[in-house]
Design an enzyme around this catalytic site. Structure first.
Site, PDB file in Angstrom:
ATOM      1  NE  ARG A   1      -3.530  -0.105   2.678  1.00 31.41           N
ATOM      2  CZ  ARG A   1      -3.994  -0.615   3.820  1.00 31.41           C
ATOM      3  NH1 ARG A   1      -3.695  -0.041   4.961  1.00 31.41           N
ATOM      4  NH2 ARG A   1      -4.767  -1.681   3.820  1.00 31.41           N
TER       5      ARG A   1
ATOM      6  NE  ARG B   1      -2.390   2.051   9.464  1.00 33.77           N
ATOM      7  CZ  ARG B   1      -3.276   1.078   9.248  1.00 33.77           C
ATOM      8  NH1 ARG B   1      -4.067   1.122   8.193  1.00 33.77           N
ATOM      9  NH2 ARG B   1      -3.387   0.057  10.079  1.00 33.77           N
TER      10      ARG B   1
ATOM     11  CE  LYS C   1      -7.868   0.624  11.525  1.00 30.73           C
ATOM     12  NZ  LYS C   1      -8.331  -0.221  10.421  1.00 30.73           N
TER      13      LYS C   1
ATOM     14  CE  LYS D   1      -7.972   3.874   9.192  1.00 29.49           C
ATOM     15  NZ  LYS D   1      -9.126   3.130   8.668  1.00 29.49           N
TER      16      LYS D   1
ATOM     17  CB  CYS E   1     -13.399  -3.344   1.640  1.00 29.35           C
ATOM     18  SG  CYS E   1     -14.227  -4.872   2.083  1.00 29.35           S
TER      19      CYS E   1
ATOM     20  CB  CYS F   1      -9.044  -8.802   2.888  1.00 34.62           C
ATOM     21  SG  CYS F   1      -9.052  -8.163   4.575  1.00 34.62           S
TER      22      CYS F   1
ATOM     23  CB  CYS G   1     -14.695  -8.133   7.987  1.00 34.31           C
ATOM     24  SG  CYS G   1     -13.568  -6.737   8.128  1.00 34.31           S
TER      25      CYS G   1
ATOM     26  CB  CYS H   1     -11.789  -1.063   4.592  1.00 34.18           C
ATOM     27  SG  CYS H   1     -10.591  -1.775   5.734  1.00 34.18           S
TER      28      CYS H   1
END
Lengths: 40, 557
Positions: free
Chosen positions: B68, B137, B204, B206, B426, B432, B471, B475
């Site tokens: 990514r 990120r 994470k 953002k 996603c 994934c 899931c 995302c």
């Protein structure tokens, strides 16, 4: 191939008339290092 | 304070010695995959280890890597885009996936070509450092090139902020770029992580930068959403700050939930970096490092309350924030079709269904994009809705470019149904590891069936957002969509209703455990009822929030 240089030094090069493309290197405390290619 | 142990990942991060081990020694071994500890460190370098789940056979795994990018504001120069395109063919599965955070992803890279791939990405002056992992990120920004003097400033700010928030460790350069020497003048390069510390962040983190009225980055879903405010000269004066947003949740764990951010206050431009660092510092020091399901900053703010969070921030800064400045209502602009730039040139927004740039059958999107970028030297902007914008196009080239796209089977803005344009998915299966259900591969059929219903009801001019994920981690930001389909169990989804495309309202769960084949028929009565009962000009989202949608809501006869 790109070189790695301190961002402040790179800005100096640009101000002296060099044309460069830049990417990201990494940060070390307040210093930022950038990867760059000088355009021929 | 709970006596529960720190999560295993905290130990892995600490023992990695600033993102090195055990990744550094495993890069060159003969294995086709990395160890469990190494893959956690690998994430900080912008790479996930995955396996092709279509090819799973017992314990056999077809391992492959996902890379990514860290591309603030989703900006790529023409040269960079052409390199990205070439690398996709050479090392990945010949597709480029535009993500919902304005990055690109490669899928299908084998381990022994990972280093070479990352070197070529870096040769194009693109990094993947910090694109994944417990760190800040990719910094998002409004994707439009300069329209009125404000967008370019936001892009520049996002670039600078992203640089400042990079990790200090040189592990990335040592491991992937063969320890390239650093020019640092006479100063010695210091070691350690001044901002992140030895174990980086609990989870994470953002950040996105929006413009007043333009919430294409979904500012309320970010850990920190910054809204740039401008003075009379159209220079950035300061920022409204939103904190504590986040999409992820876990089924059957009510202590996890999507959350929209809170209004923290306003800060002048010269202080914003200091404030952002202080907020990150609070999450670093007080975020939950024992339970990763509770580790995002949204849970810290939920537990503390905004008042306590603000007090902690003020104690670190030594000054108060200014009051929140009122903003015009946010909208979602996809910037599709032709838009004029401030310099008189044009940019073209292309809808990329599910964000996948590929050649398949009559749709030769990847080839068409390459040809346009090569011939017309356009910059590429990846948008938060996984579309692309091609910039700097002269007026007299517009028709040629439209013709080129049509020759390659690519539809333009007004040729695509609204429902398709406002949909997101996603990647999910087969790449994934978290996916429970299909998403990217399933949504095209679902969305077309749903569009038939929408057209049948005469609702095709509505801007209905439909977002699917494989899931509950969210995302594709499904919890702010008008209609969210969230992977729940084998081929079954939860349906969420009533978010809005401008990203300022969460939706509500309406149905649980719905088979994919039944999704459209479950949504149809909601569309019918909306059509019949709405007030003049009322949106789907406003309608269902007024009516009070909830789980297993019974539509009045």
């Amino acid at each position: 191939m790109p070189n790695l240089i301190q961002a402040s030094r790179l800005e100096q090069l640009v101000s002296e008339g060099e044309t460069v493309e830049t990417g990201i290197g990494f940060r070390n405390d307040q210093k930022i290092f950038r990867r760059y290619k000088a355009n021929q | 304070m709970s006596k529960k142990k720190l999560s295993k990942l905290e130990r892995i991060k600490e023992e990695s010695a600033y993102l090195r081990g055990p990744l550094d020694v495993e890069v060159t071994n003969d294995e086709d995959h990395f160890s469990k500890d190494a893959i956690q460190v690998l994430k900080f370098h912008g790479t996930y280890q995955q396996d092709d789940r279509d090819l799973r056979d017992g314990r056999d795994r077809h391992y492959m890597m996902m890379i990514r990018s860290r591309t603030p504001g989703g900006k790529l120069t023409p040269e960079q885009y052409l390199a990205v395109d070439k690398i996709a063919d050479e090392y990945a599965n010949s597709t480029i996936r535009v993500t919902t955070r304005q990055a690109f992803q490669y899928h299908g890279i084998i381990k022994n070509e990972l280093k070479k791939t990352l070197q070529e990405v870096n040769d194009a002056l693109i990094t993947t450092l910090g694109a994944c992992g417990d760190i800040v990120r990719n910094v998002m920004a409004t994707p439009a090139p300069d329209i009125d003097g404000r967008q370019a400033q936001v892009q520049k700010f996002a670039d600078e902020l992203s640089d400042i928030l990079l990790p200090a460790s040189k592990a990335y350069h040592e491991i992937w770029l063969d320890g390239e020497k650093v020019y640092s003048g006479k100063e010695e390069v210091e070691v350690g992580e001044p901002l992140y510390g030895d174990t980086y962040l609990p989870r994470k983190f953002k950040i996105g930068v929006a413009l007043p009225g333009d919430n294409s980055i979904d500012a309320y879903t970010q850990d920190i959403g910054l809204v740039a405010l401008f003075d009379d000269n159209k220079d950035i004066e300061g920022f409204d700050i939103i904190v504590g947003g986040g999409m992820g949740m876990h089924h059957r764990k009510p202590e996890t939930f999507p959350r929209l951010g809170d209004h923290l206050g306003y800060i002048p431009k010269e202080k914003v970096v200091e404030v952002v660092k202080a907020i990150i510092g609070i999450q670093r020091d007080h975020g939950n490092r024992k339970n990763r399901k509770q580790a995002r900053m949204k849970y810290l703010i939920h537990d503390w309350g905004l008042k306590k969070f603000k007090e902690e921030l003020v104690s670190r800064l030594g000054y108060e924030l200014e009051p929140w400045r009122e903003l015009p209502e946010f909208e979602l602009d996809l910037y599709l079709g032709w838009n004029k730039q401030s310099d008189g040139n044009w940019f073209l927004g292309l809808s990329v269904e599910n964000g996948r740039i590929k050649d398949e059958g009559e749709l030769q999107l990847k080839t068409a994009l390459r040809k346009v970028v090569e011939k017309y030297h356009t910059e590429v902007r990846m948008t938060p809705n996984h579309n692309v914008l091609l910039t700097d196009i002269k007026e007299d080239k517009k028709e040629e470019i439209e013709a080129l796209f049509h020759e390659h089977g690519v539809l333009l803005d007004d040729e695509i149904p609204n429902l398709v344009k406002f949909s997101m998915a996603c990647p999910a299966l087969p790449t994934c590891g978290l996916a429970i259900t299909e998403s990217e591969r399933a949504l095209p059929d679902v969305i077309r069936d749903l569009n038939d219903v929408v057209e049948e009801l005469g609702l095709q001019d509505e801007k209905l957002s439909v977002r699917m994920t494989g899931c509950p981690n969210g995302c594709s930001r499904p919890y702010v969509a008008d209609i969210g389909f969230v992977g729940r169990s084998l081929d079954q989804y939860s349906i969420f209703i009533g978010g809005n495309p401008s990203g300022t309202r969460l939706n509500q769960k309406y149905k649980d455990m719905v088979y994919r084949k039944d999704l459209v028929e479950e949504v149809r009565p909601l569309l019918e009822h909306y059509k019949q009962e709405r007030t003049n000009g009322e949106s789907f989202s406003d309608f269902w929030n007024r009516v009070g949608i909830k789980e297993d809501f019974q539509i009045p006869a």
